[in-house]
Enzyme design. Structure first.
Site, PDB file in Angstrom:
ATOM      1  N   GLU A 158       0.807  -1.217   0.000  1.00 42.47           N
ATOM      2  CA  GLU A 158       0.000   0.000   0.000  1.00 42.47           C
ATOM      3  C   GLU A 158       0.841   1.268   0.000  1.00 42.47           C
ATOM      4  O   GLU A 158       1.558   1.540   0.968  1.00 42.47           O
ATOM      5  CB  GLU A 158      -0.929   0.025   1.222  1.00 42.47           C
ATOM      6  CG  GLU A 158      -1.806   1.258   1.263  1.00 42.47           C
ATOM      7  CD  GLU A 158      -2.776   1.283   2.418  1.00 42.47           C
ATOM      8  OE1 GLU A 158      -2.597   0.513   3.378  1.00 42.47           O
ATOM      9  OE2 GLU A 158      -3.720   2.094   2.376  1.00 42.47           O
ATOM     10  N   GLU A 164       3.062   9.859   6.196  1.00 40.68           N
ATOM     11  CA  GLU A 164       3.122   8.590   6.924  1.00 40.68           C
ATOM     12  C   GLU A 164       4.329   7.758   6.521  1.00 40.68           C
ATOM     13  O   GLU A 164       4.798   6.934   7.283  1.00 40.68           O
ATOM     14  CB  GLU A 164       1.846   7.782   6.673  1.00 40.68           C
ATOM     15  CG  GLU A 164       0.620   8.397   7.328  1.00 40.68           C
ATOM     16  CD  GLU A 164      -0.594   7.489   7.218  1.00 40.68           C
ATOM     17  OE1 GLU A 164      -1.689   8.014   7.038  1.00 40.68           O
ATOM     18  OE2 GLU A 164      -0.429   6.267   7.281  1.00 40.68           O
ATOM     19  N   ASP A 191      -5.388   3.200  -1.846  1.00 40.54           N
ATOM     20  CA  ASP A 191      -6.194   3.866  -0.813  1.00 40.54           C
ATOM     21  C   ASP A 191      -6.541   5.253  -1.347  1.00 40.54           C
ATOM     22  O   ASP A 191      -5.641   6.082  -1.604  1.00 40.54           O
ATOM     23  CB  ASP A 191      -5.343   3.956   0.460  1.00 40.54           C
ATOM     24  CG  ASP A 191      -6.055   4.633   1.618  1.00 40.54           C
ATOM     25  OD1 ASP A 191      -6.066   4.070   2.718  1.00 40.54           O
ATOM     26  OD2 ASP A 191      -6.609   5.732   1.397  1.00 40.54           O
ATOM     27  N   HIS A 194      -4.980   8.383   0.434  1.00 43.22           N
ATOM     28  CA  HIS A 194      -3.565   8.634   0.121  1.00 43.22           C
ATOM     29  C   HIS A 194      -3.425   9.131  -1.312  1.00 43.22           C
ATOM     30  O   HIS A 194      -2.629  10.032  -1.596  1.00 43.22           O
ATOM     31  CB  HIS A 194      -2.735   7.361   0.324  1.00 43.22           C
ATOM     32  CG  HIS A 194      -2.737   6.848   1.726  1.00 43.22           C
ATOM     33  ND1 HIS A 194      -2.391   7.617   2.813  1.00 43.22           N
ATOM     34  CD2 HIS A 194      -3.078   5.636   2.232  1.00 43.22           C
ATOM     35  CE1 HIS A 194      -2.497   6.892   3.923  1.00 43.22           C
ATOM     36  NE2 HIS A 194      -2.916   5.697   3.592  1.00 43.22           N
ATOM     37  N   HIS A 217      -8.969   0.810  -0.786  1.00 45.31           N
ATOM     38  CA  HIS A 217      -9.499   1.406   0.446  1.00 45.31           C
ATOM     39  C   HIS A 217     -10.398   2.560   0.038  1.00 45.31           C
ATOM     40  O   HIS A 217      -9.952   3.531  -0.600  1.00 45.31           O
ATOM     41  CB  HIS A 217      -8.364   1.878   1.378  1.00 45.31           C
ATOM     42  CG  HIS A 217      -7.864   0.759   2.226  1.00 45.31           C
ATOM     43  ND1 HIS A 217      -6.696   0.844   2.956  1.00 45.31           N
ATOM     44  CD2 HIS A 217      -8.362  -0.492   2.445  1.00 45.31           C
ATOM     45  CE1 HIS A 217      -6.508  -0.307   3.604  1.00 45.31           C
ATOM     46  NE2 HIS A 217      -7.504  -1.131   3.319  1.00 45.31           N
ATOM     47  N   ARG A 223     -10.729  11.690   4.921  1.00 43.06           N
ATOM     48  CA  ARG A 223     -10.605  10.383   5.581  1.00 43.06           C
ATOM     49  C   ARG A 223     -11.923   9.939   6.242  1.00 43.06           C
ATOM     50  O   ARG A 223     -11.970   8.921   6.918  1.00 43.06           O
ATOM     51  CB  ARG A 223      -9.454  10.292   6.572  1.00 43.06           C
ATOM     52  CG  ARG A 223      -8.841   8.906   6.540  1.00 43.06           C
ATOM     53  CD  ARG A 223      -7.446   8.763   7.025  1.00 43.06           C
ATOM     54  NE  ARG A 223      -6.840   7.599   6.366  1.00 43.06           N
ATOM     55  CZ  ARG A 223      -5.624   7.171   6.605  1.00 43.06           C
ATOM     56  NH1 ARG A 223      -4.844   7.809   7.478  1.00 43.06           N
ATOM     57  NH2 ARG A 223      -5.145   6.110   5.946  1.00 43.06           N
ATOM     58  N   GLU A 252     -12.081   1.897   4.573  1.00 39.63           N
ATOM     59  CA  GLU A 252     -11.095   2.138   5.628  1.00 39.63           C
ATOM     60  C   GLU A 252     -11.137   3.645   5.861  1.00 39.63           C
ATOM     61  O   GLU A 252     -10.497   4.413   5.129  1.00 39.63           O
ATOM     62  CB  GLU A 252      -9.698   1.707   5.226  1.00 39.63           C
ATOM     63  CG  GLU A 252      -8.732   1.818   6.394  1.00 39.63           C
ATOM     64  CD  GLU A 252      -7.282   1.849   6.003  1.00 39.63           C
ATOM     65  OE1 GLU A 252      -6.881   2.731   5.221  1.00 39.63           O
ATOM     66  OE2 GLU A 252      -6.519   0.982   6.462  1.00 39.63           O
TER      67      GLU A 252
END
Ligand code: LER
Ligand code: MN
Length: 275
Positions: A158, A164, A191, A194, A217, A223, A252
């Site tokens: 991922e 991060e 995701d 991201h 995701h 988010r 997620e």
């Protein structure tokens, strides 16, 4: 609905120390599998502290009771609980990270599910430069990819946003790295949160990666659950259909305004864009 998509999934974290993280349900595997099934989800994605915990919780029986599949197993608890990762300067720590992933692959394979490598990709820092990091990543990913292949499941890598990780941030760079490996059994977990930070065009990035995309995701720009931010989902759904994406669409996201509402919002968005 895109004919190839496996179905909808929702995340359950069993790691209280990950509090504040992007998981819809927290704790109570039995109760949240029941809620997911009632809401109409096809599967759940689980973020667990260890494979042993899931065996103790009788994951098999729990999923069967609620007619749910296992969409994927996360391995980020190796980082959250132990600060292990694959490019740590200490070989001991790298091996602990690799072993944690390997055990998760073994368990995930019992359910025909992939295991996810996200946070365990680590960060390039201190005495470790990118060249050394790439060597250590390949050293870990080759055997892990082969192990997963022997067990009939794929491994998912991922890309995370730059805040991060500084290892894999974009789908294209991740695809380029994976294409250089011997193992062809590692695919990309895309995701949308991201990607919204790192990609210039998420739909195009998905199309260019094509069949390397192994899991999604499903999350909005802030988010939160899809529908509460500003990501344009239509072009992404179209791109997934164009590449005949065959994995899950897995929520997620942060539990806004609460877990149940976030799960409900997500399944409504899933039906809007993928049914
Ligand atoms: C894991 O899927 C992920 O997206 C990370 O940002 C979790 O911190
Ligand atoms: Mn994610």
């Amino acid at each position: 609905m895109s004919k190839t998509i496996k179905g909808s999934s929702v995340t359950i974290s069993l790691v209280p120390q990950a509090k504040g993280g992007p998981f819809v349900f927290w704790g109570d595997l039995e109760g949240h599998c029941q809620k997911a099934a009632i809401l109409g989800y096809d599967a759940v994605e689980i973020f667990a502290p260890s494979p042993e915990v899931l065996v103790e919780l009788q994951l098999n029986e729990t999923l069967a009771r609620h007619k749910l599949k296992l969409a994927a197993l996360g391995t980020g608890a190796g980082w959250v609980l132990h600060k292990w990762h694959l490019i740590h300067p200490d070989l001991e720590v790298r091996l602990k990270a690799r072993n944690f992933i390997s055990q998760m692959i073994d368990l995930a394979a019992r359910f025909g599910a992939p295991a996810i490598i996200g946070s365990l990709q680590g960060r390039v820092e201190g005495s470790v430069d990118r060249h050394q990091a790439d060597i250590w990543l390949a050293e870990a990913l080759e055997p892990l990819g082969q192990q997963a292949e022997k067990l009939g499941v794929t491994l998912l890598l991922e890309p995370l946003n730059r805040y991060e990780s500084n290892v894999f941030n974009r789908v294209g760079d991740t695809a380029a790295f994976l294409r250089k490996l011997q193992t062809k059994n590692i695919r990309i977990l895309a995701d949308l949160f991201h990607m919204n930070i790192e990609e210039s065009n998420s739909a195009l990035a998905l199309k260019e990666a094509g069949d390397l995309i192994g899991h999604i995701h499903f999350v909005d720009s802030n988010r939160g659950p899809v529908g509460v931010g500003h990501i344009e989902i239509e072009p992404i759904a179209k791109a997934l259909s164009d590449i005949r994406y065959g994995g899950y669409i897995s929520a997620e996201c942060l539990p806004w305004p609460d877990s149940y509402e976030a799960a409900k919002q997500t399944i409504q968005s899933y039906r809007r864009y993928f049914n």
